[in-house]
Design an enzyme around this catalytic site. Structure first.
Site, PDB file in Angstrom:
ATOM      1  N   ASP A   1      19.122  -9.636   5.906  1.00 28.68           N
ATOM      2  CA  ASP A   1      18.113 -10.562   6.429  1.00 28.68           C
ATOM      3  C   ASP A   1      18.753 -11.940   6.507  1.00 28.68           C
ATOM      4  O   ASP A   1      19.593 -12.281   5.679  1.00 28.68           O
ATOM      5  CB  ASP A   1      16.898 -10.593   5.499  1.00 28.68           C
ATOM      6  CG  ASP A   1      15.634 -11.032   6.219  1.00 28.68           C
ATOM      7  OD1 ASP A   1      14.731 -10.199   6.382  1.00 28.68           O
ATOM      8  OD2 ASP A   1      15.578 -12.213   6.639  1.00 28.68           O
TER       9      ASP A   1
ATOM     10  N   GLU B   1       7.890   3.667  12.805  1.00 22.76           N
ATOM     11  CA  GLU B   1       7.505   3.807  11.401  1.00 22.76           C
ATOM     12  C   GLU B   1       5.984   3.757  11.323  1.00 22.76           C
ATOM     13  O   GLU B   1       5.367   2.894  11.914  1.00 22.76           O
ATOM     14  CB  GLU B   1       8.121   2.639  10.604  1.00 22.76           C
ATOM     15  CG  GLU B   1       7.978   2.786   9.125  1.00 22.76           C
ATOM     16  CD  GLU B   1       8.334   4.190   8.666  1.00 22.76           C
ATOM     17  OE1 GLU B   1       9.496   4.572   8.756  1.00 22.76           O
ATOM     18  OE2 GLU B   1       7.421   4.922   8.222  1.00 22.76           O
TER      19      GLU B   1
ATOM     20  N   LEU C   1       4.199   3.738   8.350  1.00 23.05           N
ATOM     21  CA  LEU C   1       3.719   3.487   6.984  1.00 23.05           C
ATOM     22  C   LEU C   1       2.575   2.472   6.945  1.00 23.05           C
ATOM     23  O   LEU C   1       2.516   1.543   7.738  1.00 23.05           O
ATOM     24  CB  LEU C   1       4.865   3.034   6.086  1.00 23.05           C
ATOM     25  CG  LEU C   1       5.738   1.849   6.483  1.00 23.05           C
ATOM     26  CD1 LEU C   1       5.097   0.543   6.098  1.00 23.05           C
ATOM     27  CD2 LEU C   1       7.085   2.005   5.806  1.00 23.05           C
TER      28      LEU C   1
ATOM     29  N   LYS D   1       4.027   5.524  19.255  1.00 25.45           N
ATOM     30  CA  LYS D   1       3.699   4.572  18.196  1.00 25.45           C
ATOM     31  C   LYS D   1       2.490   3.709  18.610  1.00 25.45           C
ATOM     32  O   LYS D   1       1.512   3.572  17.865  1.00 25.45           O
ATOM     33  CB  LYS D   1       4.921   3.693  17.911  1.00 25.45           C
ATOM     34  CG  LYS D   1       4.657   2.461  17.101  1.00 25.45           C
ATOM     35  CD  LYS D   1       4.406   2.748  15.632  1.00 25.45           C
ATOM     36  CE  LYS D   1       3.973   1.489  14.928  1.00 25.45           C
ATOM     37  NZ  LYS D   1       3.844   1.594  13.521  1.00 25.45           N
TER      38      LYS D   1
ATOM     39  N   GLY E   1     -16.697  -1.243   8.249  1.00 24.95           N
ATOM     40  CA  GLY E   1     -16.384  -2.461   7.506  1.00 24.95           C
ATOM     41  C   GLY E   1     -16.426  -3.686   8.390  1.00 24.95           C
ATOM     42  O   GLY E   1     -17.078  -3.689   9.450  1.00 24.95           O
TER      43      GLY E   1
ATOM     44  N   CYS F   1      -0.497  -4.922  12.246  1.00 28.07           N
ATOM     45  CA  CYS F   1      -0.196  -3.956  13.312  1.00 28.07           C
ATOM     46  C   CYS F   1      -1.312  -3.738  14.321  1.00 28.07           C
ATOM     47  O   CYS F   1      -1.085  -3.885  15.525  1.00 28.07           O
ATOM     48  CB  CYS F   1       0.189  -2.614  12.696  1.00 28.07           C
ATOM     49  SG  CYS F   1       1.749  -2.704  11.828  1.00 28.07           S
TER      50      CYS F   1
ATOM     51  N   ARG G   1      -2.364 -11.349   7.160  1.00 24.37           N
ATOM     52  CA  ARG G   1      -2.257 -11.439   8.619  1.00 24.37           C
ATOM     53  C   ARG G   1      -3.479 -10.814   9.303  1.00 24.37           C
ATOM     54  O   ARG G   1      -3.845  -9.685   9.055  1.00 24.37           O
ATOM     55  CB  ARG G   1      -0.968 -10.761   9.094  1.00 24.37           C
ATOM     56  CG  ARG G   1       0.243 -11.631   8.831  1.00 24.37           C
ATOM     57  CD  ARG G   1       1.505 -10.940   9.213  1.00 24.37           C
ATOM     58  NE  ARG G   1       1.877  -9.918   8.256  1.00 24.37           N
ATOM     59  CZ  ARG G   1       2.949  -9.145   8.349  1.00 24.37           C
ATOM     60  NH1 ARG G   1       3.751  -9.268   9.393  1.00 24.37           N
ATOM     61  NH2 ARG G   1       3.228  -8.249   7.436  1.00 24.37           N
TER      62      ARG G   1
HETATM   63  C1  UDX Z   1      -1.369   0.533  10.223  1.00 23.69           C
HETATM   64  C2  UDX Z   1      -1.143   2.024  10.515  1.00 23.69           C
HETATM   65  O1  UDX Z   1      -2.061   2.806   9.743  1.00 23.69           O
HETATM   66  C3  UDX Z   1       0.296   2.413  10.223  1.00 23.69           C
HETATM   67  O2  UDX Z   1       0.520   3.772  10.575  1.00 23.69           O
HETATM   68  C4  UDX Z   1       1.195   1.513  11.047  1.00 23.69           C
HETATM   69  O3  UDX Z   1       2.535   1.803  10.829  1.00 23.69           O
HETATM   70  C5  UDX Z   1       0.926   0.059  10.705  1.00 23.69           C
HETATM   71  O4  UDX Z   1      -0.449  -0.233  10.944  1.00 23.69           O
HETATM   72  P1  UDX Z   1      -1.769  -0.976   8.068  1.00 23.69           P
HETATM   73  O5  UDX Z   1      -1.850  -2.123   9.018  1.00 23.69           O
HETATM   74  O6  UDX Z   1      -0.962  -1.108   6.828  1.00 23.69           O
HETATM   75  O7  UDX Z   1      -1.219   0.320   8.818  1.00 23.69           O
HETATM   76  O8  UDX Z   1      -3.263  -0.660   7.589  1.00 23.69           O
HETATM   77  P2  UDX Z   1      -4.348   0.497   7.797  1.00 23.69           P
HETATM   78  O9  UDX Z   1      -4.567   1.174   6.520  1.00 23.69           O
HETATM   79  O10 UDX Z   1      -4.033   1.337   8.960  1.00 23.69           O
HETATM   80  O11 UDX Z   1      -5.657  -0.384   8.111  1.00 23.69           O
HETATM   81  C6  UDX Z   1      -5.712  -1.231   9.257  1.00 23.69           C
HETATM   82  C7  UDX Z   1      -7.033  -1.970   9.296  1.00 23.69           C
HETATM   83  O12 UDX Z   1      -8.118  -1.077   9.546  1.00 23.69           O
HETATM   84  C8  UDX Z   1      -7.389  -2.680   7.981  1.00 23.69           C
HETATM   85  O13 UDX Z   1      -7.966  -3.926   8.288  1.00 23.69           O
HETATM   86  C9  UDX Z   1      -8.397  -1.750   7.317  1.00 23.69           C
HETATM   87  O14 UDX Z   1      -9.262  -2.411   6.438  1.00 23.69           O
HETATM   88  C10 UDX Z   1      -9.125  -1.226   8.544  1.00 23.69           C
HETATM   89  N1  UDX Z   1      -9.739   0.096   8.310  1.00 23.69           N
HETATM   90  C11 UDX Z   1      -8.957   1.184   8.124  1.00 23.69           C
HETATM   91  C12 UDX Z   1     -11.124   0.198   8.299  1.00 23.69           C
HETATM   92  O15 UDX Z   1     -11.847  -0.794   8.478  1.00 23.69           O
HETATM   93  N2  UDX Z   1     -11.670   1.443   8.124  1.00 23.69           N
HETATM   94  C13 UDX Z   1     -10.914   2.548   7.941  1.00 23.69           C
HETATM   95  O16 UDX Z   1     -11.500   3.647   7.792  1.00 23.69           O
HETATM   96  C14 UDX Z   1      -9.521   2.428   7.920  1.00 23.69           C
END
Ligand code: UDX
Length: 444
Positions: free
Chosen positions: A30, A148, A150, A204, A253, A260, A328
């Site tokens: 980095d 990815e 994750l 993706k 919610g 992402c 974020r």
């Molecule tokens: C997401 C994707 O899941 C992952 O595969 C990708 O690589 C990156 O983006 P992340 O941003 O870490 O991961 O969070 P995630 O658990 O997917 O939740 C995203 C948003 O949706 C959050 O604000 C979460 O609170 C919201 N969410 C998720 C809900 O409001 N309800 C749900 O049932 C699931």
């Protein structure tokens, strides 16, 4: 096998650390000198459960090292992953400047037999364009794309036991070396899909957009539940039991946030629009999620008789979801700012003690625990689904508050629990207590 990973954000750091846990020699690079210093001293710059232990273990085993020197790091690597950020530009498209800066920097020193793998989320065609960019500079190497998937907060488990691995390759050599890198996952029978870089790139974006749409769908169904007396948690349960639908990402919610979904839905929509393709569902998802913020603020105001001026509001949770310190695009930012504009006194407790949150809300008081945060509160608002909020002693909270009003935007409590606690309880898509309309409030 020597692996270099460029970029130590969530994706880069977790991938590098997990590759070293697979047993490979990994160098994470980095250009942020202080970050690399921290990592070398065993400090983890992000909040990700379990990551510190893996860094310690693999650093001690000398399989994992950190460097700021891009050129020497890639010189003898067999495979170089690029995992730098691709934030949104003002028009919603993905900003690829960090990707190209990294590619440019390594072009003169990457081993000619190495394979370059793009892990950053990039628009369709970028992998092929990078191959041409390198070839125009006289560096003819294989370039592949490996998205990815994750999730923050569960990143290590998602990396070690993914639902699938997608590999967009253009040559047998890239296929061979990527097969070796992911061989440790073959023992768990993880599906590995080899396809073209273009298909992998779109997979993706399509995955994230679909999940964002699923969350948005249940949020809209929650609105409908409130208007007709149904319970969105039970609707989600009933829907999710259908294997074709699945029970994940149906938790209603305050709207989706994070690094992402907002960025990737905008980039996909922008990409499709430039090609004259109408992704109307993605467009509506983005619009609906933006409107969700307004709806959540309205819900809070209605529960407070349309007046939060001078009221003490205890906010529980500000990160965009649980198990992360990431702010974020967190829905909390817009909601808290809207309440501050209307004169509310706000205090915050977030279990991650997020520095990002403290910077964003620098004028607000942060408490060390949920209970102190609720002392003398007129309203408690749960904004993030942290596990520790599920087991709060509501009777104790009730003793501490000025006014027993609990607004739970994550549906953490069951309706009987909330009803037994003596709080006036409002949640999402569950009509435990019908909110008055603005008209009813103003004609009172
Ligand atoms: C997401 C994707 O899941 C992952 O595969 C990708 O690589 C990156 O983006 P992340 O941003 O870490 O991961 O969070 P995630 O658990 O997917 O939740 C995203 C948003 O949706 C959050 O604000 C979460 O609170 C919201 N969410 C998720 C809900 O409001 N309800 C749900 O049932 C699931």
């Amino acid at each position: 096998m020597k692996i270099a990973v460029i970029g130590t954000g969530y994706v880069g750091l977790v991938s590098g650390v997990c590759f070293s846990e697979f047993g490979f020699n990994v160098i994470c690079v980095d250009n942020d000198v202080s970050k690399i210093k921290e990592l070398r001293s065993g400090k983890v710059p992000i909040y990700e459960p379990g990551l510190d232990k893996l860094i310690q273990k693999n650093s001690q085993a000398k399989r994992l090292i950190f460097s700021v020197d891009m050129k020497s790091s890639v010189a003898d690597a067999d495979i170089v992953f690029i995992a730098v950020g691709t934030p949104s530009k003002l028009d919603g498209s993905a900003d690829l400047s960090c990707v190209y800066t990294a590619v440019d920097e390594i072009s003169s020193c990457i081993n000619k037999n190495a394979v370059l793998v793009i892990k950053s989320t990039v628009p369709v065609g970028t992998t092929t364009a990078i191959k041409k960019f390198l070839s125009d500079k006289g560096t003819d190497i294989d370039v592949a794309f490996n998205p990815e998937f994750l999730k923050e907060g569960a990143a290590i488990a998602d990396f070690m036991h993914p639902d699938r691995v997608i590999l967009g390759v253009q040559s047998k050599k890239a296929k061979k070396i990527l097969s070796q890198v992911y061989r440790p996952l073959y023992v768990f029978n993880i599906p590995i899909v080899f396809t073209s870089p273009e298909t992998a790139e779109l997979s993706k974006y399509a995955s994230n957009a679909f999940l964002a749409m699923k969350v948005t769908f249940i949020n809209e169904i929650a609105d409908l539940c409130e208007s007709c007396g149904a319970d969105v948690n039970d609707v989600a349960l009933a829907m999710g039991l259908d294997k074709r639908i699945g029970d994940k990402f149906l938790q209603a919610g305050p709207g989706y946030g994070g690094s992402c979904f907002p960025k990737d839905t905008s980039a996909l929509q922008n990409f499709a629009q430039k090609r004259g393709v109408n992704l109307s569902l993605v467009k509506e998802t983005i619009k609906s999620n933006n409107n969700r913020l307004i709806r959540m603020v309205e819900k809070i105001l209605l529960a407070c008789d349309n007046n939060v001026k001078g009221k003490n509001i205890s906010i529980l949770g500000v990160t965009f979801k649980a198990d992360t310190d990431d702010m974020r695009d967190s829905p909390s930012i817009g909601i808290i700012n809207a309440l501050l504009e209307r004169g509310a006194n706000i205090q915050i407790y977030d279990p991650s003690f997020s520095d990002q949150a403290k910077q964003i809300f620098s004028s607000l008081k942060f408490n060390d625990n949920a209970y102190d945060n609720c002392n003398e509160a007129d309203v408690i608002i749960i904004l993030t689904d942290w596990s520790e909020f599920r087991a709060l002693n509501l009777q104790e909270l009730n003793r501490r508050v000025k006014n027993p009003l609990l607004i739970d935007l994550r549906n953490i409590y069951t309706l009987p629990e909330a009803s037994a606690s003596g709080f006036n309880y409002y949640s999402v898509g569950r009509c435990f207590k019908k909110l008055k309309s603005i008209e009813e409030i103003t004609t009172q």
